[in-house]
Enzyme design. Structure first.
Site, PDB file in Angstrom:
ATOM      1  N   HIS A 192      -5.676   8.866  -3.413  1.00 52.13           N
ATOM      2  CA  HIS A 192      -5.801   7.817  -2.398  1.00 52.13           C
ATOM      3  C   HIS A 192      -7.278   7.539  -2.174  1.00 52.13           C
ATOM      4  CE1 HIS A 192      -4.563   5.175   0.808  1.00 52.13           C
ATOM      5  NE2 HIS A 192      -5.503   5.717   1.563  1.00 52.13           N
ATOM      6  N   GLY A 201      -2.582   4.189   3.762  1.00 53.57           N
ATOM      7  CA  GLY A 201      -1.943   2.899   3.544  1.00 53.57           C
ATOM      8  C   GLY A 201      -2.804   1.957   2.726  1.00 53.57           C
ATOM      9  N   LEU A 227       4.284   8.282   3.101  1.00 53.94           N
ATOM     10  CA  LEU A 227       3.156   7.716   2.364  1.00 53.94           C
ATOM     11  C   LEU A 227       1.818   8.360   2.770  1.00 53.94           C
ATOM     12  CD1 LEU A 227       2.483   5.447   0.292  1.00 53.94           C
ATOM     13  CD2 LEU A 227       1.940   4.002   2.269  1.00 53.94           C
ATOM     14  N   ASP A 228       1.071   8.817   1.788  1.00 59.15           N
ATOM     15  CA  ASP A 228      -0.278   9.355   1.990  1.00 59.15           C
ATOM     16  C   ASP A 228      -0.303  10.536   2.942  1.00 59.15           C
ATOM     17  OD1 ASP A 228      -1.206   7.351   0.304  1.00 59.15           O
ATOM     18  OD2 ASP A 228      -1.657   5.992   1.944  1.00 59.15           O
ATOM     19  N   ASP A 229       0.820  11.241   3.031  1.00 64.98           N
ATOM     20  CA  ASP A 229       0.895  12.325   4.013  1.00 64.98           C
ATOM     21  C   ASP A 229       1.125  13.685   3.369  1.00 64.98           C
ATOM     22  OD1 ASP A 229       0.881  13.023   6.791  1.00 64.98           O
ATOM     23  OD2 ASP A 229       3.004  13.538   6.532  1.00 64.98           O
TER      24      ASP A 229
END
Lengths: 284, 284, 284, 284
Positions: A192, A201, A227-229
């Site tokens: 990311h 995000g 998401l992205d976690d």
């Protein structure tokens, strides 16, 4: 080339764990090359990575399970045995941005990443030439709002057909379905382009630029449903100033992405990452 | 000690700005020591900081306004003139954490921060001894839910009485009212113990630890009405790993906070920070 | 693509320089996009880089010399005019280590390096495939103790034939002769795999490992007659620990080399580097 | 406060070492809190640091030597036992530059450095006030070319009288005699204001400035007979540019020195540093 075994262990922390493992290895004449351990006080967990030379190790690996199994069971260990001689099989997913792909392919070629790459999957044909230069099979699978389930079915069929062990999303600009992700727990690595949790995000560079930050970052992590976690593997940042416009941020960020992603891939291949809860231990 | 003038300018970008300023300075025999400029394409803004030696400058400073004013007006310049010989007057607000206070006081003592510090205000008496060691007046003003308006009134009276130019919140754990903040636009500097915008608000180290980040950070910024949302002046990060527990994060973070806050204070004193929109230009 | 002119100036520092340049540009209706200047007090030098849009600039570039020449002469300026639309022509020299070559070729392909690369010269055939993948002509010129003058003659003939503007030594493991170097002043960029001046000369990683340093570095610099002693353009370091063996140092160092060399090449292309004495100013 | 024991071991690498230590600790009901080990392939050495809770440990420490001694002898171990409850006694040597002294005293006060500081020795009276602020005894011993042996005799007498365990040279600008150094092997920590081995010896900032480096550094190391050549404990660097003059280098460097020295002191106190040959292992 090394001929070693790597044992990874996570279990409740208690007395006697190190002795149990050390005695088991000594009993079979293992020459330990590296050992790292960590105790998480909060979670009361013990995590260990131990690597030994198979030269002289007198326990046949086909009998490892039955021999070590009871010891593991007695201490409630989750464990995994890996052999450095067995190259894991990696599939790279990519869209149009090709810097991470080019970087991974070069590192693989140079011997930095000890794995097989039998497959690149892209929703765009643009990076085909790179795959060809490095002689890696390339599959174009278009993805749209309408065909996502079919596209993922094709992707999974390819992963199965190629015996893929883990997937790297090298700036793959599609969100994978929860179902897809569930099939590859702790086996999908994403990059990311921000220092998470900031700017999770979409469009992180744009938002970083708008916020006027003085550092931009990149984060590699295992993919989970949110998401992205997922568990963070590595992060890095670099300084930016008012002299940098959005394009500069994107370009400086690309260098971070390459380093942060390739480190995660390397550590994953070398069995250096242990996941517990939503965190990682990296025995680097 | 330098005897220089520093002119800071923000105006719409257009042709002839540099020539106008350079000709004005040359006409008065200014020996330019430093000049920095920046053009923000997006906002169509021109920003400049120019510093010159007052030795030989043939325009009396009491006449600067009337002489430069028309040039500035013709180009819609917002401008500010500062003299390096005039020390700005700083008030430090602090609570119980004293590392930033100790750092600022030492740097001031060592000549790194060219300002007067006639006042330390704290809602706790704990740091009195430090103020005494460095011979800086210390005022204890207790703050509670019930007395906040009165406490702020006392604080503002003290700032007025001491002719304070700017305030530094050196880990001051109280949120200032919008009214208080409005009285000191771009004149209150805060240190937040995370890399903003990640972990804005309370307990950033705890949240960073829980999220399993591999980097922790600190951010200095001007205070605006929205908490932790003002223009960022400086940021820094440091690596952490699974070997670091929460206390380690706090301790490593303290070193970042000291550096990031003291740089912001130094730049503010040296008139190196220009604010536009919610961003800063730092001519370092 | 930008259509701009970049004027670089070095001259003795004195009053009126900025006004002279700004007035000249304004007189010809130049829209300044970027301007950076520096004054070196010790050397009493003024250095400037100014970039303006050629759209609307009303002085034909064929007449620039005769028009700006007298102004430059009056202030003893050394100056250079460059056009962002004209791509400089780069030749890359390489031996067997190919990481910097692969990195430069990818960045060039990705549009990060706005130059032509009409020529790669190597004393080994190993990297031919990379040149082919990126469609760059590759010349193999073997170099030995005995044929060095002949080899350099061949190299120089190729540089001439391809109209090369500057040379990058991308881990080229041969020492160039003083005569060769003298033909390309400030036009040969080298990457040295240590933080100079530490470990100049041969085998820096080995020596860094033996010394037990906790940081390794890389340095890009212009080549001068004295080995590893030319003006430094950029440097970077990364942390190492007892866990890193010599191979790890080499691999971590390779990432530094790529970044530090490519930044130097980019800055050189963008006319951001001014050399004075044995130092550089980089207007980044 | 922790009540733990720390065992440090260096010995020839061979099979069974971990098992021997783990079994010994388990036999006496030790609850291991941290364990770190390292194998240096080149030197064929095994290095370990293990820390356990003394709560529940059933071997009286007065009997540790006789119980563990035979195990250690069988494996040719050099070993050292330390108790976290026993604060080592530190003497700080300082000259006129007081930033490292101020930093160490503050950190000690804040609880970051778990040691006693019963003594500051300086060849100048300038820092007396700082010692007073933190209530640490201060001794002024003038040093000149002529009285060095006498001065060192006085210093050693004070170290003896105060039962000093280790000495920190916090920018102490005198070279200690070989004889003095020989009395405190691996017990004198120095901070050198460059990234060693670059700029060892006098005036490193001046030489870094003259060389035009883009990074400046600091190095903490154990003092050996050869100046600036002892085992490196920690290093850090920071970026500088043409905008930084010599004073800026000195000021930026001071921040590095503080961090790099205080980390070394903290690691020394926590028994995290193992020296072998001219290198250190830091189990951080």
């Amino acid at each position: 080339m090394r001929n070693t075994a790597i044992l990874s262990i996570v279990c409740p922390d208690r007395k006697g764990l190190v002795a149990a493992i050390a005695n088991f290895l000594l009993a079979h004449n293992a020459n330990i090359l590296h050992a790292d351990q960590h105790q998480d006080r909060e979670a009361n967990l013990f995590l260990m990575r131990v690597e030994w030379d198979l030269e002289g190790f007198d326990l046949g690996l086909h009998r490892f399970d039955e021999t070590f199994g009871p010891i593991a069971a007695a201490h409630q260990m989750q464990w995994r045995l890996a052999l450095s001689s067995v190259k894991p099989r990696l599939a790279i997913f990519v869209s149009k941005y090709d810097h991470c792909l080019a970087d991974l392919l070069y590192r693989h070629h140079a011997g930095e990443l000890y794995c097989e790459i039998p497959l690149i999957i892209s929703n765009h044909p643009d990076t085909h030439w790179l795959a060809e230069a490095y002689k890696i099979p390339f599959q174009h699978i278009a993805v749209s709002k309408d065909n996502k389930p079919e596209a993922e079915a094709k992707q999974r069929a390819l992963l199965d057909a190629h015996g893929i062990d883990f997937v790297v999303l090298a700036r793959y600009m599609q969100v994978l379905s929860a179902d897809f992700i569930a099939h590859y727990p702790q086996r999908i690595i994403n990059i990311h382009h921000s220092f998470l949790p900031a700017f999770h995000g979409a469009k992180p560079y744009q938002r970083a630029f708008a916020r006027g930050v003085k550092l931009i970052g990149a984060t590699s992590h295992y993919v989970t449903e949110v998401l992205d976690d997922g568990p963070i593997i590595d992060q890095a940042v670099t300084r930016v100033s008012h002299r940098d416009d959005l394009d500069d941020l994107v370009q400086k960020g690309a260098d971070l992405e390459k380093v942060v992603l390739s480190r995660a891939v390397k550590w994953h291949i070398d069995n250096r990452i242990l996941v517990y809860g939503n965190k990682t231990v990296v025995f680097d």
